[in-house]
Write a protein that holds these residues in place. Sequence first.
Motif, PDB file in Angstrom:
ATOM      1  N   ASP A   1       4.433  84.105 153.954  1.00  0.00           N
ATOM      2  CA  ASP A   1       4.232  84.992 152.947  1.00  0.00           C
ATOM      3  C   ASP A   1       4.853  85.947 152.695  1.00  0.00           C
ATOM      4  O   ASP A   1       4.735  87.211 152.428  1.00  0.00           O
ATOM      5  CB  ASP A   1       2.890  86.180 153.685  1.00  0.00           C
ATOM      6  CG  ASP A   1       2.231  86.586 152.937  1.00  0.00           C
ATOM      7  OD1 ASP A   1       2.288  86.374 151.409  1.00  0.00           O
ATOM      8  OD2 ASP A   1       1.073  87.493 153.166  1.00  0.00           O
ATOM      9  N   GLY A   2       6.150  84.894 152.127  1.00  0.00           N
ATOM     10  CA  GLY A   2       6.975  85.634 151.455  1.00  0.00           C
ATOM     11  C   GLY A   2       8.352  86.287 151.943  1.00  0.00           C
ATOM     12  O   GLY A   2       8.390  88.194 150.788  1.00  0.00           O
ATOM     13  N   GLU A   3       8.053  86.919 153.703  1.00  0.00           N
ATOM     14  CA  GLU A   3       8.796  88.445 153.858  1.00  0.00           C
ATOM     15  C   GLU A   3       8.545  89.339 153.396  1.00  0.00           C
ATOM     16  O   GLU A   3       8.234  90.372 154.093  1.00  0.00           O
ATOM     17  CB  GLU A   3      10.032  87.992 153.262  1.00  0.00           C
ATOM     18  CG  GLU A   3      11.041  86.649 154.276  1.00  0.00           C
ATOM     19  CD  GLU A   3      12.617  87.453 153.274  1.00  0.00           C
ATOM     20  OE1 GLU A   3      12.779  87.602 153.187  1.00  0.00           O
ATOM     21  OE2 GLU A   3      13.214  85.662 153.966  1.00  0.00           O
ATOM     22  N   ARG A   4       6.548  89.535 153.278  1.00  0.00           N
ATOM     23  CA  ARG A   4       5.945  90.995 153.350  1.00  0.00           C
ATOM     24  C   ARG A   4       6.026  91.259 155.094  1.00  0.00           C
ATOM     25  O   ARG A   4       6.140  90.434 155.762  1.00  0.00           O
ATOM     26  CB  ARG A   4       3.955  90.336 153.519  1.00  0.00           C
ATOM     27  CG  ARG A   4       4.415  89.794 151.628  1.00  0.00           C
ATOM     28  CD  ARG A   4       3.290  89.662 151.030  1.00  0.00           C
ATOM     29  NE  ARG A   4       2.842  89.327 149.778  1.00  0.00           N
ATOM     30  CZ  ARG A   4       2.255  90.569 148.522  1.00  0.00           C
ATOM     31  NH1 ARG A   4       1.677  91.277 149.482  1.00  0.00           N
ATOM     32  NH2 ARG A   4       2.273  90.178 147.475  1.00  0.00           N
ATOM     33  N   ILE A   5       6.115  92.190 155.550  1.00  0.00           N
ATOM     34  CA  ILE A   5       5.356  92.839 156.241  1.00  0.00           C
ATOM     35  C   ILE A   5       4.767  93.887 156.777  1.00  0.00           C
ATOM     36  O   ILE A   5       4.127  94.513 156.025  1.00  0.00           O
ATOM     37  CB  ILE A   5       7.185  93.917 156.851  1.00  0.00           C
ATOM     38  CG1 ILE A   5       8.676  93.260 156.441  1.00  0.00           C
ATOM     39  CG2 ILE A   5       6.900  94.452 158.053  1.00  0.00           C
ATOM     40  CD1 ILE A   5       9.057  92.309 157.819  1.00  0.00           C
TER      41      ILE A   5
END
Length: 222
Positions: free
Chosen positions: A34-38
Motif C-alpha cells: 500500500d505504497g509504504e503507508r503505515i
Amino acid sequence: LPGREAMTWQDVARQIKRRERDHQKILMAVLRADGERIFPMDLIAIGVMKRSRMLIQGFLVMLRSENYLCAGPLLRMQLDNILRLYAASLFPSGSDTLKAFLHDMPLSKLKSPDGKPLTDKELTIRVGKIYPWLPRVYETTSGFVHFSRSAIMSTVESLSEEGSLRVVVGQGGGRRWKPEERLAAAQAFDEATKAVLQMVASWGHVKAVEGAKRPQEAADGR
C-alpha cells in the motif's frame, strides 16, 4: 527434512532457526504494501516480529540446554503473540488494540465487535477455531508461567514404590526432560512461530489488497 513423525528435536530446532529469517522477509513485504503507508497494525506487527525473533533465540538456547522450566514460559509468550495479533485483527487497522498496548491497558477492557470482552480465555477460544492445537498448549504452558506442579516436580529425581523421595535442587539434578517431551515442545514452538508469521503475512495481504483499491476509487471519483 524427514517427515514430521520421524523428526528429532534437533530437526525441529533447525526448522525454527530457518523461520527466524522469514521474519525479516515477511515484515518487509508488509511495510512496503500500500505504497509504504503505515497503519496501527503495522506497528503491532513490528513489535510482535521483534519479540518473536528474540523468543526464538531464547527458546533454542533453553531447548539445547534441557531447561524446560524456562522453555515453557517462552512458548507461552509466543502463544501470547498469536492472541495479540488476533485481537488486533478485530479492529480497523488495529487502532483500538494499539491504543490499549501503548497505555498498558488489559485487552479484557476491550470488547469484540460482537460485544464480548477480550479476555485471554475468550481469545484462546476464538483462535482455537483457527489453530485447534493452541488451547491445549496454552493450558499446558500455564503451569510453567505460574508456580505450580511443574516447578515442584522439577526437583524430584526419583520416587520409590516404598514412598521414599529423592529431590535435587542443584544444577543438573532433578527431573529430566524426556526426549518425547523435548520434541513436543519444539514442535509446539515451531507451530506457534509459523502461526505468528501467517498472521502477519495475512495482514500484509489485506493491506496490499486495500491499497490496490485506492487508485481505482480515485479514478471513479469516490
